[in-house]
Design an enzyme around this catalytic site. Structure first.
Site, PDB file in Angstrom:
ATOM      1  N   HIS A 262      86.862 -11.495  73.240  1.00  0.00           N
ATOM      2  CA  HIS A 262      87.166 -10.227  73.909  1.00  0.00           C
ATOM      3  C   HIS A 262      88.642 -10.185  74.236  1.00  0.00           C
ATOM      4  CE1 HIS A 262      86.689  -6.646  76.395  1.00  0.00           C
ATOM      5  NE2 HIS A 262      87.538  -7.219  77.233  1.00  0.00           N
TER       6      HIS A 262
ATOM      7  N   ASP B 182      77.437  -0.959  84.373  1.00  0.00           N
ATOM      8  CA  ASP B 182      78.869  -0.947  84.115  1.00  0.00           C
ATOM      9  C   ASP B 182      79.338   0.435  83.669  1.00  0.00           C
ATOM     10  OD1 ASP B 182      81.507  -2.220  83.640  1.00  0.00           O
ATOM     11  OD2 ASP B 182      81.066  -1.673  81.562  1.00  0.00           O
TER      12      ASP B 182
ATOM     13  N   ARG C 132      85.108   4.386  88.713  1.00  0.00           N
ATOM     14  CA  ARG C 132      86.400   3.720  88.884  1.00  0.00           C
ATOM     15  C   ARG C 132      87.519   4.515  88.224  1.00  0.00           C
ATOM     16  NH1 ARG C 132      85.317  -1.397  85.962  1.00  0.00           N
ATOM     17  NH2 ARG C 132      87.512  -1.847  86.360  1.00  0.00           N
TER      18      ARG C 132
ATOM     19  N   SER D 105      83.143  -6.174  85.095  1.00  0.00           N
ATOM     20  CA  SER D 105      82.873  -5.184  84.066  1.00  0.00           C
ATOM     21  C   SER D 105      82.868  -5.826  82.690  1.00  0.00           C
ATOM     22  CB  SER D 105      83.936  -4.085  84.126  1.00  0.00           C
ATOM     23  OG  SER D 105      83.803  -3.187  83.040  1.00  0.00           O
TER      24      SER D 105
ATOM     25  N   LYS E 112      78.974  -7.359  80.355  1.00  0.00           N
ATOM     26  CA  LYS E 112      78.580  -6.983  78.988  1.00  0.00           C
ATOM     27  C   LYS E 112      78.536  -8.203  78.082  1.00  0.00           C
ATOM     28  CE  LYS E 112      81.735  -3.734  78.475  1.00  0.00           C
ATOM     29  NZ  LYS E 112      82.339  -3.501  79.810  1.00  0.00           N
TER      30      LYS E 112
END
Length: 437
Positions: free
Chosen positions: A93, A172, A179, A194, A198
């Site tokens: 990620h 999320d 947010r 967040s 995931k």
């Protein structure tokens, strides 16, 4: 009617006054907001602001993350097999940046070693590009893959890059929407939970994080980026996912291409054994980290770029999701060249400015759901350390709508800094973060 164990106002007040939320309070707030009934949007918004201002302990962040994971289903890839052998899983990620196309060459490169890479990716918003937007510039390629098809492709090819299903950490999605409109996006506890909710729900066995630092990054300061990396590594490790992170520079765009189709083309260059040096360097650094995470410590990812194995996996991965790896990519009908106004050495190329220019040309979106131009983007002709003469090309702007050139040029007005003295190119890999570091 059952009596609720908490009320939202008292939970908000606890955090507002600097107190710690209990595990049960966190689980209740996230569940009741996600699934409706007792926590309204304005109440959750108030709690998010209290968290933004007061922070969270590591325990609170861990419980908040778990509650978000528990809001939906968890994927399970433990049964993946090929030729009777269990396939290890690893994912990567990135916190996002400009020209960050690393997922495209990295995913098939790792899969070429017999490892499964279930890469759930997203779309771009603002100045940062989205992996799915880039891949959708390939004719026929589709981002939507259901669970059964994902497993089948992973067992056959080893690599999938696709959109996450709506039932994966649905808390999320609701929390991010709040947010985004309440000025609480940059909270490190909320950012970390967040991202990691995931990834944990995705079910991968190992995870490598690329946490960006610099003007084009989500968090510009190294201290904030390091704190985010340390928090995410801890969350992953606590959840049983082998997790590490690299802090990498995003003061300068990655590679020369920023956009969608142009980044796909540059990624294919890397898979063919070429490509810009910085894109190759980061691809190989993350590849070594991912291969090490699944026990392949002696594997040489550079060899699979050179011998064509990574390219073969790329072609199979694209085809498995309906794409034609041989089809020409979209090209822009209109070009505009930005030139140097003075001679000297390029001392900086500001990543955020380039990202904003690509966005204004049509490569990105201002709001979720907007369409993007596959062919729009910026091609850089210089990097920090290069010498230029007045009149030399600095960048080529690409779009199908030439009325966008003015806004893109405005964004690039201060992107290129030229000085008299030469400078060293910025260091790309800043540090490595693990649970022991």
């Amino acid at each position: 009617m059952a009596i609720e164990p908490f009320d939202a106002v008292s939970v908000i007040a606890t955090k507002r006054d600097g107190g710690e939320l209990s595990d049960d309070q966190i689980a209740w707030m996230v569940d009741r907001h996600t699934h409706g009934g007792h926590v309204a949007d304005e109440q959750m918004s108030a709690l998010l602001m209290a968290i933004f201002l007061r922070g969270m302990t590591r325990r609170e962040i861990g419980r908040w993350t778990t509650a978000m994971v528990d809001s939906g289903r968890r994927m399970d890839f433990s049964g993946l097999r090929r030729d009777g052998r269990r396939l290890a899983t690893v994912d990567k990620h990135s916190t996002g940046g400009v020209g960050d196309k690393i997922t495209l060459p990295l995913t098939p490169l790792i899969a070429s070693f017999g490892v499964a890479v279930p890469q759930l990716s997203g779309r771009g918003l603002g100045h940062t590009g989205g992996t799915l937007d880039k891949l959708e510039s390939i004719p026929g390629w589709r981002a939507e893959v259901d669970g059964a098809e994902m497993v089948a492709i992973l067992e056959r090819v080893g690599a999938v890059i696709c959109a996450a299903g709506g039932d994966l950490a649905p808390a999320d999605r609701k929390l991010y929407a709040l947010r985004d409109v309440t000025g609480t996006v940059e909270s490190i506890p909320l950012l970390a939970s967040s991202i990691m909710s995931k990834k944990i729900a995705e079910g991968t066995g190992a995870l490598v994080l690329d946490v960006k630092v610099g003007s084009g990054a989500f968090l510009a300061s190294e201290a904030q980026s390091r704190e985010l990396a340390e928090t995410m590594v801890a969350l992953g490790s606590d959840a049983g996912v082998r997790t590490s992170a690299l802090l990498t520079d995003m003061s300068t765009p990655l590679g020369r291409a920023s956009g969608n189709a142009v980044e796909v083309a540059e990624s294919v260059e890397v898979l063919a054994g070429g490509g810009p040096a910085d894109v190759v360097e980061l691809t190989l650094a993350l590849a070594r980290e991912m291969l090490d995470a699944v026990g392949l410590t002696d594997a040489d990812p550079a060899a699979h770029l050179a011998n064509g194995r990574a390219m073969d996996t790329w072609r199979a991965m694209v085809a498995a999701q309906g794409g034609d790896p041989d089809a020409p990519l979209p090209t822009a009908r209109h070009e505009d060249v930005v030139t140097a106004t003075e001679s000297g050495h390029v001392t900086a190329v500001d990543a955020r400015s380039v990202g904003v220019a690509a966005w204004r040309l049509g490569a990105g979106r201002a709001r979720p759901g907007e369409s993007v131009q596959a062919e729009a983007g910026v091609l850089l002709h210089v990097r920090p350390g290069d010498r230029v003469v007045a009149g030399d090309p600095l960048a080529t702007l690409l779009t199908r709508t030439p009325e966008r050139f003015s806004g893109a040029r405005d964004a690039l007005a201060r992107a290129f800094t030229v000085g008299a003295a030469p400078v060293d190119r910025p260091r790309l890999i800043i540090d490595r973060v693990t649970v022991d570091s």
